[in-house]
Design an enzyme around this catalytic site. Structure first.
Site, mmCIF file in Angstrom:
data_model
loop_
_atom_site.group_PDB
_atom_site.id
_atom_site.type_symbol
_atom_site.label_atom_id
_atom_site.label_comp_id
_atom_site.label_asym_id
_atom_site.label_seq_id
_atom_site.Cartn_x
_atom_site.Cartn_y
_atom_site.Cartn_z
ATOM 1 N N GLU A 152 0.827 -1.207 0.000
ATOM 2 C CA GLU A 152 0.000 0.000 0.000
ATOM 3 C C GLU A 152 0.860 1.256 0.000
ATOM 4 O O GLU A 152 0.513 2.266 -0.619
ATOM 5 C CB GLU A 152 -0.934 0.017 1.220
ATOM 6 C CG GLU A 152 -2.045 -0.978 1.160
ATOM 7 C CD GLU A 152 -3.030 -0.730 0.031
ATOM 8 O OE1 GLU A 152 -2.705 -1.118 -1.107
ATOM 9 O OE2 GLU A 152 -4.095 -0.160 0.277
ATOM 10 N N THR A 205 -7.390 8.847 -4.628
ATOM 11 C CA THR A 205 -7.307 8.771 -3.162
ATOM 12 C C THR A 205 -6.565 9.968 -2.583
ATOM 13 O O THR A 205 -6.965 10.548 -1.588
ATOM 14 C CB THR A 205 -6.570 7.479 -2.751
ATOM 15 O OG1 THR A 205 -7.257 6.385 -3.326
ATOM 16 C CG2 THR A 205 -6.545 7.318 -1.243
#
Lengths: 331, 331
Positions: A152, A205
């Site tokens: 991530e 994001t």
């Protein structure tokens, strides 16, 4: 190793490469981070969509990407830049077998990128779960998690665990803290069904995070943590009314909803047709309605998709129970 | 009625005054609000200290105060100004029997006022529980709660339920929300033992609240609600390690600790001698160490009191399990 991993805990793991499997196919699920009220701490895995990794052993050491489908050419094929292959390589290095093991990866994405459904997390978890299975499952899920978080960090710039934790563990997960990472599995009430709709609009994001103010009113934080505590209690008590009363986001949703066209109209549709709660999945633009009945969830997904179509927005809809298993080997 | 009560829900309650008891003695417990990390939402009741109310039926209608002990003359004897008698009167009015019922109250305070242990809450709950028992318990605890909250509004200026809820329900309570009031009982792990120490210094609740900043960093709020969610999960799972990891207050304690002399020295003593956690009880100045062993709790209370004495601060110490019963009738 060019990563943030501390792999001391893997010291002493012995891998018998003679027993390594020649091929494995793994599915890892999409995830709904935040679970509406639990910004950055709660999340759950769904049955669908999800990503698929096919991994094959090769003679030549090293990790290569053979093929990626479903990404519209957006993901890098260079194995050092692709997060799936990079994380698999980190794992092989951490186990001191990188010079002896070669694998080739096919990544089949069955869900949109940048959708707020943990797309990168599903791919990374599928890849790491696959290599672990091929090696005879030497690592527990707890031991795999730091590699997923590192994925991530590569994909999103920050190593949040709120998608990888539910994708890897399945069910509902709580990130109590990040330093050190402390993940707790929370019971999944049996009747929960989520209707997830991804409107095909672009909300990166990073932008969605930057929009959020860095200070909040203490009284609003108290309201939010009352709801978070209420939701956690409700999940243990399987109290659907309390789930409905608790799953409210007064802090993040008002800001992020700005980036999601038709958000409040979709919310009205969901709540008018029996949803316990409705909100943003992760950083959006996907939205989620929480219900306790599959028919209700299907009806809500259909109505929301029809409403979006009337407003010339294409969308995908998914109806799913909480996926308590997490990643699984296919066939 | 000069109060904020909406008593519609009591409509239709019928009281048989012929069966009213002539006298009742009730104990209601002190409470540790906030439970260290759960500012304004969590709290628990203790076995001791607590307050005692003796209530006797009188011929003459109306509520009078016969005697108050243990308050150093600080509480009003005027029944319209004393929160115990005022709340009892509200209840009689709400039941439409104020013109027919007379009671006289003795209030024996066995705990310090302004200590951060829910002193006013214990008195109010004892009074309201007593009148309800005398009338044959026509009200459930849920129905009594709004009257207790009204007592807190009279005593403290704001109608917080974080002391009255655990004092009335017993055990550990969560205030999910205030409008409308939504209180959830949380399981109490059997081995929890609290060591509470009240250093005799003056920290008025209003000052302690005013010191707190009205804005907080979102990232700190996320840390706090991760801990709150972790604590609620830990209480359901009876996971003492997770209780210890979760019971940390990074938001309120740093400010309120300024008002409590020797706070960090006391914290060090507690954590060095086996406490799972240590923090401020309510708005202080009382402090609480959470342990899972009575001997450890006693040792911590003794050492903290000895340390305070060395620094010329008198104190009271109490060691107690979580009181799961709440108020009780004595003899």
């Amino acid at each position: 190793m060019a990563n943030n991993l501390n792999v001391e805990y893997l010291k002493g793991k012995v891998i018998d490469l003679d027993k390594m499997l020649p091929e494995v196919r793994v599915f890892a699920p999409a995830t709904v981070a935040n679970m509406i009220c639990g910004f950055d701490i709660l999340g759950f895995a769904v049955e669908q969509p999800g990503d698929e990794v096919i991994m094959r052993r090769k003679e030549q050491p090293g990790v290569t990407i053979k093929q990626i489908t479903g990404d519209d050419g957006r993901l890098p094929l260079d194995p050092s830049k692709n997060t799936v292959s990079a994380c698999v390589q980190y794992l092989l290095q951490a186990l001191n077998i990188a010079s002896k093991v070669g694998v080739e990866i096919e990544l089949h994405k069955h869900m949109p990128i940048g959708s707020g459904l943990g797309s990168s997390a599903a791919s990374t978890v599928a890849g790491l779960f696959a290599i672990n299975v091929m090696l005879g499952s030497p690592l527990t899920k707890e031991e795999l998690l730091p590699f997923c978080v590192e994925g991530e960090r590569l994909a999103c710039g920050t190593g949040h665990a709120d998608n990888v934790a539910p994708a890897l563990y399945g069910g509902i997960t709580l990130i109590r803290g990040n330093e050190p990472l402390d993940v707790i599995s929370i019971p999944s009430p049996k009747e929960l069904v989520a209707a997830v709709v991804f409107p095909q609009v672009d909300v990166p994001t990073r932008d969605a995070r930057q929009l959020i103010k860095d200070k909040v009113l203490l009284k609003d934080a108290v309201t939010q943590w009352g709801n978070i505590a209420g939701l956690v209690a409700a999940l243990f008590m399987e109290d659907y009314d309390l789930i409905a009363r608790s799953m409210k986001d007064i802090l993040i949703e008002p800001t992020r909803a700005i980036l999601i066209p038709q958000f409040y109209e979709m919310k009205e549709i969901a709540l008018q047709h029996g949803a316990l709660s409705f909100g943003i999945s992760g950083s959006g633009p996907s939205v989620v309605a929480i219900t306790r009945d599959e028919q209700i969830a299907k009806n809500i997904a259909d109505r929301i998709q029809a409403h979006l179509k009337e407003n010339e927005i294409e969308s995908f809809g998914y109806v799913s129970k909480v996926n308590v298993e997490g990643p699984r080997v296919l066939n």
